[in-house]
Motif scaffolding. Structure first.
Motif, PDB file in Angstrom:
ATOM      1  N   UNK A   1      -0.696   5.869   8.811  1.00  0.00           N
ATOM      2  CA  UNK A   1      -0.996   6.882   7.794  1.00  0.00           C
ATOM      3  C   UNK A   1      -1.487   6.290   6.481  1.00  0.00           C
ATOM      4  N   UNK A   2      -1.827   4.999   6.501  1.00  0.00           N
ATOM      5  CA  UNK A   2      -2.306   4.338   5.283  1.00  0.00           C
ATOM      6  C   UNK A   2      -3.689   3.770   5.565  1.00  0.00           C
ATOM      7  N   UNK A   3      -4.654   4.116   4.760  1.00  0.00           N
ATOM      8  CA  UNK A   3      -6.019   3.652   4.938  1.00  0.00           C
ATOM      9  C   UNK A   3      -6.099   2.140   4.760  1.00  0.00           C
ATOM     10  N   UNK A   4      -6.944   1.504   5.579  1.00  0.00           N
ATOM     11  CA  UNK A   4      -7.183   0.077   5.419  1.00  0.00           C
ATOM     12  C   UNK A   4      -7.710  -0.265   4.042  1.00  0.00           C
ATOM     13  N   UNK A   5      -8.445   0.673   3.433  1.00  0.00           N
ATOM     14  CA  UNK A   5      -8.961   0.444   2.081  1.00  0.00           C
ATOM     15  C   UNK A   5      -7.831   0.233   1.083  1.00  0.00           C
ATOM     16  N   UNK A   6      -6.709   0.920   1.301  1.00  0.00           N
ATOM     17  CA  UNK A   6      -5.573   0.795   0.376  1.00  0.00           C
ATOM     18  C   UNK A   6      -5.001  -0.614   0.428  1.00  0.00           C
ATOM     19  N   UNK A   7      -4.818  -1.126   1.636  1.00  0.00           N
ATOM     20  CA  UNK A   7      -4.293  -2.473   1.785  1.00  0.00           C
ATOM     21  C   UNK A   7      -5.215  -3.492   1.126  1.00  0.00           C
ATOM     22  N   UNK A   8      -6.480  -3.398   1.451  1.00  0.00           N
ATOM     23  CA  UNK A   8      -7.435  -4.413   1.003  1.00  0.00           C
ATOM     24  C   UNK A   8      -7.679  -4.332  -0.500  1.00  0.00           C
TER      25      UNK A   8
ATOM     26  N   UNK B   1     -20.316  -2.317  -0.387  1.00  0.00           N
ATOM     27  CA  UNK B   1     -20.433  -3.366  -1.393  1.00  0.00           C
ATOM     28  C   UNK B   1     -19.201  -4.223  -1.528  1.00  0.00           C
ATOM     29  N   UNK B   2     -18.292  -4.134  -0.547  1.00  0.00           N
ATOM     30  CA  UNK B   2     -17.057  -4.937  -0.571  1.00  0.00           C
ATOM     31  C   UNK B   2     -16.921  -5.668   0.771  1.00  0.00           C
ATOM     32  N   UNK B   3     -17.889  -6.505   1.110  1.00  0.00           N
ATOM     33  CA  UNK B   3     -17.880  -7.124   2.443  1.00  0.00           C
ATOM     34  C   UNK B   3     -16.677  -8.028   2.660  1.00  0.00           C
ATOM     35  N   UNK B   4     -16.178  -8.016   3.892  1.00  0.00           N
ATOM     36  CA  UNK B   4     -15.155  -8.967   4.329  1.00  0.00           C
ATOM     37  C   UNK B   4     -15.900 -10.110   5.000  1.00  0.00           C
ATOM     38  N   UNK B   5     -15.714 -11.318   4.494  1.00  0.00           N
ATOM     39  CA  UNK B   5     -16.526 -12.436   4.951  1.00  0.00           C
ATOM     40  C   UNK B   5     -15.864 -13.278   6.035  1.00  0.00           C
TER      41      UNK B   5
ATOM     42  N   UNK C   1       0.809  -1.218   0.000  1.00  0.00           N
ATOM     43  CA  UNK C   1       0.000   0.000   0.000  1.00  0.00           C
ATOM     44  C   UNK C   1       0.843   1.269   0.000  1.00  0.00           C
ATOM     45  N   UNK C   2       2.162   1.111  -0.017  1.00  0.00           N
ATOM     46  CA  UNK C   2       3.052   2.269  -0.085  1.00  0.00           C
ATOM     47  C   UNK C   2       3.207   2.719  -1.535  1.00  0.00           C
ATOM     48  N   UNK C   3       3.526   3.981  -1.765  1.00  0.00           N
ATOM     49  CA  UNK C   3       3.707   4.454  -3.141  1.00  0.00           C
ATOM     50  C   UNK C   3       4.749   3.665  -3.928  1.00  0.00           C
TER      51      UNK C   3
ATOM     52  N   UNK D   1     -11.392   5.543  10.951  1.00  0.00           N
ATOM     53  CA  UNK D   1     -10.280   5.663  10.000  1.00  0.00           C
ATOM     54  C   UNK D   1      -9.477   4.361  10.069  1.00  0.00           C
ATOM     55  N   UNK D   2      -9.962   3.329   9.387  1.00  0.00           N
ATOM     56  CA  UNK D   2      -9.395   1.989   9.517  1.00  0.00           C
ATOM     57  C   UNK D   2      -7.944   1.959   9.056  1.00  0.00           C
ATOM     58  N   UNK D   3      -7.068   1.442   9.948  1.00  0.00           N
ATOM     59  CA  UNK D   3      -5.630   1.366   9.670  1.00  0.00           C
ATOM     60  C   UNK D   3      -5.082   0.056  10.220  1.00  0.00           C
ATOM     61  N   UNK D   4      -3.789  -0.142  10.058  1.00  0.00           N
ATOM     62  CA  UNK D   4      -3.125  -1.334  10.577  1.00  0.00           C
ATOM     63  C   UNK D   4      -3.247  -1.411  12.097  1.00  0.00           C
ATOM     64  N   UNK D   5      -3.507  -2.624  12.609  1.00  0.00           N
ATOM     65  CA  UNK D   5      -3.517  -2.832  14.058  1.00  0.00           C
ATOM     66  C   UNK D   5      -2.249  -3.528  14.532  1.00  0.00           C
ATOM     67  N   UNK D   6      -1.283  -3.745  13.630  1.00  0.00           N
ATOM     68  CA  UNK D   6      -0.023  -4.364  14.022  1.00  0.00           C
ATOM     69  C   UNK D   6       0.740  -3.444  14.969  1.00  0.00           C
TER      70      UNK D   6
END
Length: 456
Positions: free
Chosen positions: A105-112, A151-155, A65-67, A94-99
């Motif tokens: 500073x990176x949105x969870x949406x970017x990772x997923x 519309x992008x559920x995590x199951x 998710x980094x540039x 503001x969903x982010x990493x929980x590690x």
């Protein structure tokens, strides 16, 4: 004189017999392997949907998710693992990493979105705002709602991570799990939730989880690294790969005994595994345990992944980037030391690749058939799709395998791919195609190698 000669010959006969009875498996270069494509090896009547998975640590400056993470994303696309675990938290919307010390500073949406871009299934390991396990049920429900409404559920979700390291007993964890699972399934009853993500194999802890939370849980999850507090020698580490098979069978028997209705419903997940959970385990290599960078890790990881999948389980290597534990290099000093570049694959990458086929050959699939061998340092796995993975765990001895196949046409061919003992950072080499006539093939496996037959 004749009596003396007879006596000497008798001594030599006894010595020869002793030598034969104590000979090492290393001295058995020729072995048999039997594969029956007409006989399914099916556990609980079904195969795991995710057999070969990984973990997105969210660490590293070249993270997907980094540039500058495009090369790493390509590496993950090339290996084609079935799915990835990724640690996330609500963080007030503001969903982010929980590690621990993960980037904020990176949105969870970017990772997923990056994982979905390469076609991988996403499993969120939900964490708390300050620790892995201080999770608010309302926050967890909000996370389920967040992705569902878009519309992008995590199951699939794992609740918390290694709770004992946060000082929780299994009973305390189960009370937390039950509240959170109820809140999450109230938003979307079709999701699957799992736990306790225990830090090591502890059948009693997992039993308590099934007793107290099994009616809510869909997945039993635990972690098992080959070593970490101290190191094992290579032979012992490879020998102990059998423990992974024993563990999943013990867990399945326990579920059947404690909660019979969950025997076929509940999945078993090895949530994290690797050669060691740290470099600093006492091994006297370059900067600690440098066997992460050797062929033994390719062989070890392929064996673990194969055994767990064969027994109907799901396994997730840890992780994409995290020093020596990474699928690829994330540290320039380490990469340079081994003559490689940032994002180049580590040996463990190729161990899993031999099942997924990556960008080179057909995926193994998730349905196993019967496959056996006469040698205890050779592991063999075969699939309905007619891929066969053979692992030579011997560090020094090549093994000539006499394959016997049932369920094949009289004339067919095997395309052969193979990893290298001497070049563990290199992709598997295409060794060409070899004819299989009347179900017979003879092929030699080099020491410390993984070989995949793609039968056509």
């Amino acid at each position: 004189m004749k009596h003396i000669i007879k006596y000497i010959l008798a001594i030599f006969a006894v010595l020869a017999l002793y030598a034969c009875s104590t000979s090492s498996d290393e001295n058995q270069p020729s072995i048999d392997a039997n594969i029956n494509f007409d006989s399914r090896f099916q556990v609980n009547g079904k195969a795991a949907e995710i057999c070969f998975g990984g973990t997105i640590s969210t660490y590293g400056r070249t993270a997907i998710a980094q540039p500058n993470g495009s090369i790493q994303l390509q590496r993950l696309q090339d290996i084609r693992l079935d799915g990835y675990r990724i640690p996330m938290k609500w963080n007030n919307g503001n969903i982010v990493s929980s590690a621990v010390e993960g980037p904020q500073n990176i949105s969870g949406n970017e990772w997923i979105s990056k994982l979905r871009e390469i076609g991988a299934k996403v499993i969120i390991v939900i964490g708390g705002n300050h620790k892995n396990n201080d999770i608010n049920p309302e926050d967890a429900a909000n996370m389920v709602r967040y992705f569902k409404d878009r519309g992008t559920p995590i199951k699939e979700w794992i609740i918390g991570n290694e709770p004992s390291l946060d000082g929780l007993t299994i009973e305390q964890y189960c009370a937390m799990f039950n509240n959170i699972a109820d809140a999450m399934k109230a938003v979307d009853p079709t999701i699957k939730v799992g736990g306790p993500a225990w830090a090591s194999y502890d059948l009693n802890a997992l039993r308590t989880f099934v007793q107290l939370s099994g009616t809510r849980a869909d997945i039993v999850d635990y972690h098992h690294y080959a070593m970490g507090e101290s190191f094992l020698d290579e032979a012992e580490a490879l020998l102990q790969t059998r423990n992974y098979e024993n563990e999943i069978r013990e867990i399945r028997d326990m579920i059947k005994a404690e909660l019979p209705e969950a025997e076929y419903r509940m999945e078993i997940q090895l949530g994290e595994y690797n050669w060691s959970f740290r470099r600093d385990n006492g091994y006297p290599g370059w900067k600690g345990d440098d066997r992460f960078y050797k062929a033994v890790t390719t062989v070890w990881a392929a064996t673990v992944a194969g055994l767990f999948a064969k027994n109907g389980g799901r396994s997730f290597q840890y992780s994409d980037l995290n020093g020596a534990l990474g699928l690829t290099f994330g540290n320039s000093e380490e990469a340079t030391h081994f003559g490689k570049n940032i994002n180049d694959p580590n040996p463990i990458y190729w161990g899993l690749f031999m099942f997924t086929g990556g960008n080179l050959f057909r995926h193994f699939g998730n349905e196993f058939v019967q496959a056996t061998t006469t040698h205890n340092k050779v592991a063999i796995f075969a699939s309905k799709s007619k891929n066969v993975v053979i692992i030579n765990q011997s560090p020094n001895s090549a093994k000539t395998v006499h394959f016997n196949f049932d369920g094949l046409p009289r004339e067919t061919v095997a395309e052969i791919w193979q990893t290298s003992h001497t070049n563990p950072f290199d992709p598997p080499v295409n060794k060409g195609t070899h004819p299989i006539r009347s179900g017979k093939l003879i092929y030699t496996l080099p020491a410390y190698s993984v070989t995949t037959l793609v039968i056509k």
